[in-house]
Motif scaffolding. Structure first.
Motif, PDB file in Angstrom:
ATOM      1  N   ASP A  43     -16.024  -3.072  -8.320  1.00 35.29           N
ATOM      2  CA  ASP A  43     -15.049  -4.009  -8.764  1.00 35.29           C
ATOM      3  C   ASP A  43     -13.848  -4.543  -7.856  1.00 35.29           C
ATOM      4  N   TYR A  44     -13.783  -3.448  -6.849  1.00 32.47           N
ATOM      5  CA  TYR A  44     -12.666  -3.690  -5.927  1.00 32.47           C
ATOM      6  C   TYR A  44     -12.739  -4.965  -4.868  1.00 32.47           C
ATOM      7  N   VAL A  45     -13.872  -5.500  -4.590  1.00 28.06           N
ATOM      8  CA  VAL A  45     -14.127  -6.375  -3.600  1.00 28.06           C
ATOM      9  C   VAL A  45     -14.674  -7.775  -4.043  1.00 28.06           C
ATOM     10  N   VAL A  46     -14.591  -7.947  -5.120  1.00 30.52           N
ATOM     11  CA  VAL A  46     -15.096  -9.269  -5.902  1.00 30.52           C
ATOM     12  C   VAL A  46     -14.005 -10.365  -5.771  1.00 30.52           C
ATOM     13  N   GLN A  47     -14.549 -11.666  -5.571  1.00 30.69           N
ATOM     14  CA  GLN A  47     -13.609 -12.750  -5.329  1.00 30.69           C
ATOM     15  C   GLN A  47     -14.446 -13.742  -5.902  1.00 30.69           C
ATOM     16  N   PRO A  48     -14.187 -13.997  -7.337  1.00 32.03           N
ATOM     17  CA  PRO A  48     -15.173 -15.051  -8.157  1.00 32.03           C
ATOM     18  C   PRO A  48     -14.692 -16.607  -7.683  1.00 32.03           C
ATOM     19  N   ILE A  49     -13.462 -16.666  -7.508  1.00 32.01           N
ATOM     20  CA  ILE A  49     -12.624 -17.949  -7.307  1.00 32.01           C
ATOM     21  C   ILE A  49     -11.622 -17.817  -6.303  1.00 32.01           C
ATOM     22  N   VAL A  50     -11.311 -18.759  -5.939  1.00 37.27           N
ATOM     23  CA  VAL A  50     -10.037 -18.982  -4.604  1.00 37.27           C
ATOM     24  C   VAL A  50      -8.708 -18.326  -5.173  1.00 37.27           C
ATOM     25  N   ASP A  51      -8.563 -18.326  -6.622  1.00 38.05           N
ATOM     26  CA  ASP A  51      -7.077 -18.118  -7.209  1.00 38.05           C
ATOM     27  C   ASP A  51      -7.285 -16.578  -7.486  1.00 38.05           C
ATOM     28  N   VAL A  52      -8.398 -15.892  -7.441  1.00 35.62           N
ATOM     29  CA  VAL A  52      -8.547 -14.391  -7.708  1.00 35.62           C
ATOM     30  C   VAL A  52      -8.686 -13.851  -6.593  1.00 35.62           C
ATOM     31  N   SER A  53      -7.846 -12.570  -6.187  1.00 31.19           N
ATOM     32  CA  SER A  53      -8.129 -11.776  -5.070  1.00 31.19           C
ATOM     33  C   SER A  53      -8.658 -10.504  -5.345  1.00 31.19           C
ATOM     34  N   PRO A  54      -9.499 -10.009  -4.559  1.00 33.07           N
ATOM     35  CA  PRO A  54     -10.141  -8.867  -4.984  1.00 33.07           C
ATOM     36  C   PRO A  54      -8.853  -7.577  -5.044  1.00 33.07           C
ATOM     37  N   PRO A  55      -9.197  -6.525  -6.000  1.00 33.96           N
ATOM     38  CA  PRO A  55      -8.212  -5.566  -6.236  1.00 33.96           C
ATOM     39  C   PRO A  55      -7.928  -4.850  -4.902  1.00 33.96           C
ATOM     40  N   LYS A  56      -8.837  -4.580  -4.359  1.00 27.26           N
ATOM     41  CA  LYS A  56      -8.539  -3.977  -2.901  1.00 27.26           C
ATOM     42  C   LYS A  56      -7.575  -4.714  -2.051  1.00 27.26           C
ATOM     43  N   TRP A  57      -7.702  -5.852  -1.907  1.00 24.75           N
ATOM     44  CA  TRP A  57      -6.649  -6.859  -1.329  1.00 24.75           C
ATOM     45  C   TRP A  57      -5.320  -6.528  -1.800  1.00 24.75           C
ATOM     46  N   HIS A  58      -5.201  -6.714  -3.168  1.00 23.39           N
ATOM     47  CA  HIS A  58      -3.813  -6.733  -3.527  1.00 23.39           C
ATOM     48  C   HIS A  58      -2.982  -5.121  -3.213  1.00 23.39           C
ATOM     49  N   LEU A  59      -4.077  -4.129  -3.342  1.00 23.14           N
ATOM     50  CA  LEU A  59      -3.478  -2.994  -2.955  1.00 23.14           C
ATOM     51  C   LEU A  59      -3.066  -2.854  -1.667  1.00 23.14           C
ATOM     52  N   GLY A  60      -3.649  -3.458  -0.525  1.00 25.12           N
ATOM     53  CA  GLY A  60      -3.370  -3.606   0.681  1.00 25.12           C
ATOM     54  C   GLY A  60      -2.208  -4.466   1.105  1.00 25.12           C
ATOM     55  N   HIS A  61      -2.195  -5.521   0.501  1.00 24.84           N
ATOM     56  CA  HIS A  61      -1.167  -6.626   0.960  1.00 24.84           C
ATOM     57  C   HIS A  61       0.235  -5.986   0.318  1.00 24.84           C
ATOM     58  N   THR A  62       0.326  -5.342  -0.800  1.00 25.14           N
ATOM     59  CA  THR A  62       1.456  -4.791  -1.203  1.00 25.14           C
ATOM     60  C   THR A  62       1.992  -3.868  -0.473  1.00 25.14           C
ATOM     61  N   THR A  63       1.249  -2.986   0.192  1.00 24.00           N
ATOM     62  CA  THR A  63       1.368  -2.051   1.421  1.00 24.00           C
ATOM     63  C   THR A  63       1.940  -2.668   2.628  1.00 24.00           C
ATOM     64  N   TRP A  64       1.254  -3.514   3.044  1.00 17.61           N
ATOM     65  CA  TRP A  64       1.585  -4.454   4.148  1.00 17.61           C
ATOM     66  C   TRP A  64       2.884  -4.913   4.060  1.00 17.61           C
ATOM     67  N   PHE A  65       3.272  -5.380   2.637  1.00 17.56           N
ATOM     68  CA  PHE A  65       4.944  -5.892   2.762  1.00 17.56           C
ATOM     69  C   PHE A  65       5.760  -4.721   3.203  1.00 17.56           C
ATOM     70  N   PHE A  66       5.704  -3.561   2.856  1.00 11.35           N
ATOM     71  CA  PHE A  66       6.801  -2.576   3.310  1.00 11.35           C
ATOM     72  C   PHE A  66       6.646  -2.147   4.573  1.00 11.35           C
ATOM     73  N   GLU A  67       5.369  -2.264   5.133  1.00 11.10           N
ATOM     74  CA  GLU A  67       4.981  -1.788   6.475  1.00 11.10           C
ATOM     75  C   GLU A  67       5.804  -2.982   7.454  1.00 11.10           C
ATOM     76  N   THR A  68       5.441  -4.162   6.944  1.00 11.98           N
ATOM     77  CA  THR A  68       5.832  -5.315   7.883  1.00 11.98           C
ATOM     78  C   THR A  68       7.528  -5.649   7.720  1.00 11.98           C
TER      79      THR A  68
END
Length: 390
Positions: A32-57
């Protein structure tokens, strides 16, 4: 969210927010972590990484001299739309990221959380960093809501309609008398002005003049919307904006998102699985075009965001994001912040409509009456509903 100032409360709030994102993902299978059915929906894995990237960056790299990035490629992988920060994976390609793996992303989160803990307990942490930390925490809470809505879309478009959680409840029956609340013409104050966090698009408290108006104390129910559908609402152009009517024809639209006619009954996918539509529950997953058409069919309209805010203390809200008839525009005196943070809201102030309130997917402590959500008029994968005005 209240402003955090003391070191212990800063760290606790940080860990509480970070742990909730992972808690949301616990019911998922690895696929379930890697599925992207449409452009507006991001994979759950990406959300977890992106929010982490914010604090790192935005916190660790510029403020913690001893910090070493977890992986230099992750800036390209997890940057969302910040042109200032550099190149990034195209949004439509997030579902192609079979690597980094889910376990890699969780290791990334653990690494950044440990470094953030060191940083927050060090002399490098100071009051000047608090605003960007507050923004980062609220940013992650926004993605927690997106996680839930995206997970629902992913599972709701699986032919097996698997439940996210059997015990979760996203709908409720309305109770009490439905009536219109009347407000007199006059000058009202709109916008945020308090010693707490808000986004920049809420700032600039200002006065607006409103004519007499009335607004419903209840949201529209499934049963009321079914009446619109059965009366041919999706086949009569006179209720729709021109763009909305084009959307109806291009998509063969006939019902809200997740509704399916099965054996003569209307069913809808919920986070707890496929269920029969309850006519007394609050309507959900409607776009602006549908909300506006329904209002026109009822001989009413959608409230403006100023009317909604002026009246919001007089009715219950928070179960559905509520479409308004207001375009997403800056308040008087709005100024974009310098640097990458200035890309957060201002550059999206075109071709979008404002939603007010909150939803069942909104994290605790992340809603307020001045909050301005915004989406394109055709989108309806958020927990959105209708409140009528006239």
């Amino acid at each position: 969210m209240e402003i955090i100032t003391k070191p212990k409360s800063v760290l606790k709030k940080f860990m509480d927010v970070r742990s909730r994102s992972e808690e949301i993902c616990k019911p998922l299978e690895i696929e379930d972590y890697v599925v992207q059915p449409i452009v507006d929906v991001s994979p759950p894995k990406w959300h977890l990484g992106h929010t982490t990237w914010f604090f790192e960056t935005f916190i660790l790299l510029p403020n913690f001299p001893s910090y070493e990035v977890f992986d230099p490629q992750y800036n390209f992988v997890f940057n969302s739309y910040y042109e200032t920060i550099g190149a990034r994976v195209i949004r439509t390609d997030r579902g192609n990221l079979s690597r980094p793996s889910v376990s890699d992303v969780y290791r990334y989160r653990k690494y950044v959380d440990e470094k953030m803990t060191e940083f927050l307990n060090s002399y490098h942490m100071n009051d000047a960093i608090l605003p960007i930390l507050e923004l980062g925490l609220n940013h992650e809470q926004q993605h927690q809501e997106l996680l839930i809505t995206d997970i629902k879309y992913i599972l709701g478009h699986n032919p097996l309609f698997p439940a996210y959680k059997k015990e979760i409840k996203e709908n409720q029956n309305l109770s009490g008398e439905k009536r219109m609340l009347h407000f007199s013409e006059g000058i009202y104050e709109i916008g945020f002005d308090a010693p707490a966090f808000c986004f920049d698009n809420e700032m600039g408290k200002h006065k607006v003049y409103l004519n007499d108006f009335a607004i419903s104390n209840h949201l529209v129910t499934n049963g009321e919307y079914l009446e619109f559908m059965e009366a041919g609402g999706y086949s009569d152009f006179k209720y729709w904006h021109a763009d909305g009517w084009n959307w109806v024809k291009e998509n063969d639209a006939q019902s809200p998102l997740y509704w399916h006619k099965i054996d003569g009954k209307w069913m809808h996918y919920t986070l707890s699985g496929l269920q029969e539509v309850d006519p007394d529950e609050e309507l959900c997953h409607i776009n602006f075009y549908e909300a506006s058409a329904f209002a026109a069919w009822r001989g009413m309209r959608l409230p403006t965001e100023q009317e909604w805010e002026a009246a919001s203390s007089c009715f219950s809200w928070g179960k559905r994001w509520e479409w308004t008839n207001s375009a997403y525009l800056p308040y008087p005196g709005f100024k974009k912040e310098a640097g990458a943070v200035g890309e957060y809201n201002g550059k999206f102030m075109v071709n979008q409509m404002v939603l007010r309130g909150a939803s069942v997917a909104t994290p605790p402590g992340h809603s307020r009456r001045t909050y301005r959500n915004f989406f394109q008029p055709e989108l309806k994968w958020q927990f959105s509903g209708i409140r009528l005005a006239k």
